[in-house]
Design a protein around this motif. Structure first.
Motif, PDB file in Angstrom:
ATOM      1  N   PHE A 104      42.161   8.649  64.610  1.00 51.18           N
ATOM      2  CA  PHE A 104      41.583   9.125  66.046  1.00 51.18           C
ATOM      3  C   PHE A 104      42.106   9.967  66.260  1.00 51.18           C
ATOM      4  O   PHE A 104      40.596  11.290  67.015  1.00 51.18           O
ATOM      5  N   PHE A 105      43.513   9.844  66.385  1.00 57.45           N
ATOM      6  CA  PHE A 105      43.860  11.429  66.948  1.00 57.45           C
ATOM      7  C   PHE A 105      43.685  12.730  65.580  1.00 57.45           C
ATOM      8  O   PHE A 105      43.115  14.064  67.009  1.00 57.45           O
ATOM      9  N   ARG A 106      43.604  12.481  64.500  1.00 63.68           N
ATOM     10  CA  ARG A 106      43.120  13.994  63.859  1.00 63.68           C
ATOM     11  C   ARG A 106      42.112  13.645  64.192  1.00 63.68           C
ATOM     12  O   ARG A 106      41.589  15.228  64.672  1.00 63.68           O
ATOM     13  N   TRP A 107      41.118  13.396  64.331  1.00 66.65           N
ATOM     14  CA  TRP A 107      39.636  13.843  64.181  1.00 66.65           C
ATOM     15  C   TRP A 107      39.867  14.473  65.786  1.00 66.65           C
ATOM     16  O   TRP A 107      38.563  15.296  65.945  1.00 66.65           O
ATOM     17  N   THR A 108      39.610  13.752  66.793  1.00 70.72           N
ATOM     18  CA  THR A 108      39.314  14.034  67.654  1.00 70.72           C
ATOM     19  C   THR A 108      39.899  15.066  68.174  1.00 70.72           C
ATOM     20  O   THR A 108      39.414  15.979  69.156  1.00 70.72           O
ATOM     21  N   GLY A 109      40.837  15.153  67.418  1.00 69.52           N
ATOM     22  CA  GLY A 109      42.568  16.790  67.514  1.00 69.52           C
ATOM     23  C   GLY A 109      41.600  17.105  67.351  1.00 69.52           C
ATOM     24  O   GLY A 109      41.676  19.448  67.246  1.00 69.52           O
ATOM     25  N   VAL A 110      40.227  17.512  66.017  1.00 73.70           N
ATOM     26  CA  VAL A 110      39.752  18.557  65.721  1.00 73.70           C
ATOM     27  C   VAL A 110      38.801  19.278  66.273  1.00 73.70           C
ATOM     28  O   VAL A 110      38.578  20.465  66.587  1.00 73.70           O
ATOM     29  N   PHE A 111      37.864  18.305  66.878  1.00 72.61           N
ATOM     30  CA  PHE A 111      36.524  17.926  67.769  1.00 72.61           C
ATOM     31  C   PHE A 111      37.589  19.319  69.368  1.00 72.61           C
ATOM     32  O   PHE A 111      37.037  19.977  69.399  1.00 72.61           O
ATOM     33  N   ILE A 112      38.795  18.765  69.961  1.00 69.77           N
ATOM     34  CA  ILE A 112      39.255  19.517  71.161  1.00 69.77           C
ATOM     35  C   ILE A 112      39.534  20.722  70.730  1.00 69.77           C
ATOM     36  O   ILE A 112      39.256  22.130  71.306  1.00 69.77           O
ATOM     37  N   ALA A 156      37.702  35.783  68.853  1.00 65.68           N
ATOM     38  CA  ALA A 156      38.119  35.177  69.870  1.00 65.68           C
ATOM     39  C   ALA A 156      38.398  33.842  69.807  1.00 65.68           C
ATOM     40  O   ALA A 156      38.922  33.200  68.626  1.00 65.68           O
ATOM     41  N   TYR A 157      36.919  33.420  69.203  1.00 65.22           N
ATOM     42  CA  TYR A 157      36.241  31.901  69.124  1.00 65.22           C
ATOM     43  C   TYR A 157      36.933  31.798  67.012  1.00 65.22           C
ATOM     44  O   TYR A 157      37.512  30.775  66.725  1.00 65.22           O
ATOM     45  N   VAL A 158      36.032  32.938  66.657  1.00 65.25           N
ATOM     46  CA  VAL A 158      36.428  32.669  64.561  1.00 65.25           C
ATOM     47  C   VAL A 158      38.049  32.546  64.851  1.00 65.25           C
ATOM     48  O   VAL A 158      38.874  31.583  63.682  1.00 65.25           O
ATOM     49  N   LEU A 159      39.149  33.377  64.965  1.00 69.62           N
ATOM     50  CA  LEU A 159      40.090  33.901  64.769  1.00 69.62           C
ATOM     51  C   LEU A 159      40.747  32.482  65.434  1.00 69.62           C
ATOM     52  O   LEU A 159      41.776  31.940  64.804  1.00 69.62           O
ATOM     53  N   PHE A 160      40.559  32.080  66.715  1.00 63.93           N
ATOM     54  CA  PHE A 160      41.222  30.682  67.000  1.00 63.93           C
ATOM     55  C   PHE A 160      41.253  29.494  66.142  1.00 63.93           C
ATOM     56  O   PHE A 160      42.578  29.193  65.988  1.00 63.93           O
ATOM     57  N   LEU A 161      40.113  29.643  65.810  1.00 70.59           N
ATOM     58  CA  LEU A 161      39.615  27.692  64.624  1.00 70.59           C
ATOM     59  C   LEU A 161      40.335  28.396  63.479  1.00 70.59           C
ATOM     60  O   LEU A 161      40.887  27.548  63.188  1.00 70.59           O
ATOM     61  N   THR A 162      39.895  29.308  63.286  1.00 70.72           N
ATOM     62  CA  THR A 162      40.715  29.576  61.854  1.00 70.72           C
ATOM     63  C   THR A 162      42.362  29.386  61.650  1.00 70.72           C
ATOM     64  O   THR A 162      42.697  28.169  61.040  1.00 70.72           O
ATOM     65  N   VAL A 163      42.820  29.664  62.414  1.00 64.95           N
ATOM     66  CA  VAL A 163      44.280  29.636  62.772  1.00 64.95           C
ATOM     67  C   VAL A 163      45.008  27.729  62.916  1.00 64.95           C
ATOM     68  O   VAL A 163      45.669  27.616  62.428  1.00 64.95           O
ATOM     69  N   THR A 164      43.690  27.770  64.235  1.00 60.60           N
ATOM     70  CA  THR A 164      44.467  26.349  64.717  1.00 60.60           C
ATOM     71  C   THR A 164      43.770  25.217  64.033  1.00 60.60           C
ATOM     72  O   THR A 164      45.225  24.508  63.482  1.00 60.60           O
ATOM     73  N   LEU A 165      42.661  25.055  62.839  1.00 57.54           N
ATOM     74  CA  LEU A 165      42.531  24.180  62.408  1.00 57.54           C
ATOM     75  C   LEU A 165      43.411  24.086  60.932  1.00 57.54           C
ATOM     76  O   LEU A 165      43.783  23.429  61.022  1.00 57.54           O
ATOM     77  N   TYR A 166      43.703  25.478  60.215  1.00 59.38           N
ATOM     78  CA  TYR A 166      44.708  25.538  59.286  1.00 59.38           C
ATOM     79  C   TYR A 166      46.047  25.194  59.615  1.00 59.38           C
ATOM     80  O   TYR A 166      46.280  23.824  59.188  1.00 59.38           O
ATOM     81  N   LEU A 167      46.564  25.323  60.872  1.00 59.77           N
ATOM     82  CA  LEU A 167      48.198  24.774  61.432  1.00 59.77           C
ATOM     83  C   LEU A 167      47.958  23.422  61.470  1.00 59.77           C
ATOM     84  O   LEU A 167      48.517  21.995  61.193  1.00 59.77           O
ATOM     85  N   PHE A 168      46.445  22.654  62.184  1.00 59.42           N
ATOM     86  CA  PHE A 168      46.767  21.306  62.318  1.00 59.42           C
ATOM     87  C   PHE A 168      45.836  20.275  60.901  1.00 59.42           C
ATOM     88  O   PHE A 168      46.841  19.092  61.364  1.00 59.42           O
ATOM     89  N   LEU A 169      45.453  20.824  60.363  1.00 57.39           N
ATOM     90  CA  LEU A 169      45.259  19.990  59.590  1.00 57.39           C
ATOM     91  C   LEU A 169      45.931  20.175  58.017  1.00 57.39           C
ATOM     92  O   LEU A 169      45.976  19.155  57.305  1.00 57.39           O
ATOM     93  N   ARG A 170      46.997  20.748  58.223  1.00 56.72           N
ATOM     94  CA  ARG A 170      47.804  21.369  56.771  1.00 56.72           C
ATOM     95  C   ARG A 170      48.936  19.888  56.975  1.00 56.72           C
ATOM     96  O   ARG A 170      49.202  19.374  57.863  1.00 56.72           O
TER      97      ARG A 170
END
Length: 283
Positions: A182-190, A252-266
């Motif tokens: 739950f927290f993993r997928w809601t984290g991606v959404f957030i 801002a949108y693309v760079l933020f998502l690229t970095v944070t999604l990589y760090l969060f999902l690794r």
């Protein structure tokens, strides 16, 4: 409506989960007499969050136009920072949260008795719930300022009610939820919501006269899918959709998502194992 609902569902469930663990541990260890202190901490935290939200809304209403845009950008950037801290904090402590709470409860109640122990437990619950409640206030302010969805407040209220019901069901043992998933997928959404807030803050900084770079419009869908349309409103609140974004907003949108999604999902690195010599010395 969907973005405020999911944000409040996650934030509310985090708070309900913490409170449920505390209350359940008190009940299991025969210390139910301390439960009124738990409720006191909850009510104080909610009162503080409502006061802060009302104060911020009242103060911002008297600002001139450019000051309001600067306030919107400030709230948006602050909300993004808090969102990041919350998402990665829960990712890091999810496995050990229950153990840490149990230790904190034992310490608060064993360090001293009577009134001091009551105040200690109230403070523990207060800070746990106030953290989530204040985060929610800043998220909602940022989302409501950047997305004019009239159903947004209803979605936020519905998220609170659902999370409260889920928290009670978890406490009562009637609901088993895969919290890690739950927290993993809601984290991606957030993270998507945070990216939209950051892009909106870049736009607000430009309208406040503080950012005038990268203002080339990348695409213009205002005649096909305007932000004011029902679908555009949903996408704006959910994913930070803009019908005519500038290059700065897109970057801002693309760079933020690229970095944070990589760090969060690794994958998280496992805790380092003790060497045999260290294990024998600890024994």
């Amino acid at each position: 409506m969907l973005a405020p609902f999911l944000i409040m569902l996650r934030e509310g469930l985090e708070a309900a989960l913490i409170v449920g663990i505390i209350a359940g541990y008190l009940r299991q260890t025969g210390r139910s007499a301390w439960l009124p202190a738990v409720w006191t901490g909850i009510f104080l935290a909610i009162a503080l969050a409502l006061f802060v939200g009302a104060a911020l809304q009242f103060v911002s209403a008297s600002f001139p136009q450019k000051a309001q845009e600067l306030f919107e950008a400030t709230i948006g950037i602050f909300a993004v920072c808090v969102l990041l801290a919350m998402v990665f904090w829960m990712r890091r402590v999810a496995r050990s949260l229950k153990h840490e709470l149990y230790s904190s409860i034992d310490h608060a109640l064993a360090a001293s008795g009577g009134r001091a122990a009551t105040y200690g437990l109230i403070c523990m619950v207060f800070f746990a719930v106030a953290r989530e409640a204040l985060e929610s206030i800043f998220f909602l302010l940022a989302v409501f300022q950047q997305s004019r969805d009239p159903a947004g407040p209803f979605g936020a209220l519905l998220g609170v009610l659902v999370s409260a019901g889920a928290g009670w069901a978890i406490y009562a043992g009637a609901l088993r939820l895969n919290l890690a998933r739950f927290f993993r997928w809601t984290g991606v959404f957030i993270l998507f919501v945070a990216a939209g807030l950051l892009a909106g803050s870049v736009k607000a900084l430009h309208e406040a006269g503080l950012w005038n770079h990268l203002q080339t419009v990348v695409y213009d869908f205002s005649h096909v899918l305007p932000e004011s349309s029902p679908l555009g409103t949903v996408l704006s609140g959910l994913l930070g959709y803009r019908d005519a974004p500038t290059l700065g907003e897109v970057l801002a949108y693309v760079l933020f998502l690229t970095v944070t999604l990589y760090l969060f999902l690794r994958p998280m690195s496992p805790a380092p194992a003790l060497r045999p010599a260290e294990s024998r010395s600890d024994a």
